[in-house]
Design an enzyme around this catalytic site. Structure first.
Site, PDB file in Angstrom:
ATOM      1  CB  SER A  15      -0.417   0.416   1.227  1.00  0.00           C
ATOM      2  OG  SER A  15      -0.165   0.224   2.295  1.00  0.00           O
ATOM      3  CB  SER A 139       9.340  10.796   8.227  1.00  0.00           C
ATOM      4  OG  SER A 139       8.345  11.663   8.767  1.00  0.00           O
ATOM      5  CE1 TYR A 152       6.463   7.378  11.733  1.00  0.00           C
ATOM      6  CE2 TYR A 152       6.103   9.611  11.812  1.00  0.00           C
ATOM      7  CZ  TYR A 152       6.388   8.453  10.860  1.00  0.00           C
ATOM      8  OH  TYR A 152       6.301   8.092   9.233  1.00  0.00           O
ATOM      9  CE  LYS A 156       9.289   5.810   9.410  1.00  0.00           C
ATOM     10  NZ  LYS A 156       9.925   5.175   8.952  1.00  0.00           N
ATOM     11  CB  THR A 187      -0.567   7.160   2.035  1.00  0.00           C
ATOM     12  OG1 THR A 187       0.156   7.565   3.187  1.00  0.00           O
ATOM     13  CG2 THR A 187       0.754   7.952   0.728  1.00  0.00           C
TER      14      THR A 187
END
Length: 260
Positions: A15, A139, A152, A156, A187
């Site tokens: 995906s 990211s 997160y 990252k 997304t």
């Protein structure tokens, strides 16, 4: 073409950015090893790609990186991997006050330790051959800490540091190490983001909805990979400019983030 005839192991391939990369890599003549959690979803992807007979499916759960690495080693054996693209990941949408420690642990397992485990799996053969490229999709959140993404951000930030060390250690062997830093991309990443109790957010995030398409992100990422770039920021607007602003005007960026 850079990717023609090369074996590319791509995680998070079912995906989003990973699917768009898979489609473009297949068109470019790559032989793909497609990885995500669900074998059935990967098989649908494989059959939809150009030259499906060239590609293979390898379902792994990167929330358990040690077991995933063992399963991958058994499945791949001595197969040569020319390029590893660590793209699988999960995001977060919860305040630090509301987030269970288990959520932080899961974010680190997938977004950091999963990268480390698969990189260590392919690295010895690449060093032996003195050829290969390791890519990680980190990211902009790996450069700038923001609200609702503390775990997160931590993962990252960590993976960018790992990639920097990897680049330094493998330069003597001629390996190429590339970090991709997307900003806001349109997304399903927000839908699948973990909330404070570990459940999925389940709805769209306005930031991501306003981002560039997964196809455009994939195209720019593959261009950077083919060029052998060390690090590239991909996106539009403030999410693309933020790392540059952070470098020269860190106080301004901190105030902007605090007010968002």
């Amino acid at each position: 073409m850079y990717f023609n005839g090369k074996t590319v192991w791509l995680t998070g391939a079912s995906s989003g950015i990973g699917l768009a990369m898979a489609e473009q890599l297949a068109q470019a003549g790559a032989h793909l090893i497609l990885t995500s959690r669900r074998a059935d979803a990967l098989e649908q992807v494989r059959l939809s790609l150009a030259h499906p007979e060239r590609h293979k499916v390898l379902a792994l759960d990167l929330a358990q990186p040690e077991q995933a690495a063992i399963a991958a080693q058994q499945a791949l054996g001595d197969q040569v991997v020319d390029i590893l693209i660590n793209n699988a990941g999960v995001s977060q949408r919860s305040l630090i006050l509301d987030t269970d420690l288990s959520v932080y642990r899961k974010l680190m397992e997938i977004d950091y330790f999963g990268v480390v485990a698969l990189t260590k799996l392919v690295l010895p053969r690449m060093v032996e051959r003195r050829s290969g490229q390791i890519v990680t999709v980190s990211s902009v959140a790996g450069k700038i800490g923001t609200k609702l993404r503390s775990g997160y951000n931590g993962a990252k930030f960590g993976v960018i540091g790992f990639m920097d060390s990897l680049r330094a250690e493998t330069a003597q062997y001629g390996l190429v190490v590339t970090s991709i830093l997307p900003g806001f991309i349109n997304t399903q990443v927000a839908h699948n983001s973990l909330t404070g109790d570990g459940s999925a957010l389940g709805h769209e995030d306005p930031d991501n909805a306003g981002g560039i398409s997964a196809e455009k992100c994939a195209r720019q990422s593959l261009r950077a990979i083919a060029a052998g770039k060390a690090e590239v920021v991909i996106g539009s607007g403030m999410s693309k400019l933020a790392p540059l602003l952070q470098r020269f005007f860190p106080g301004l960026v901190r105030r902007m983030i605090a007010k968002r």
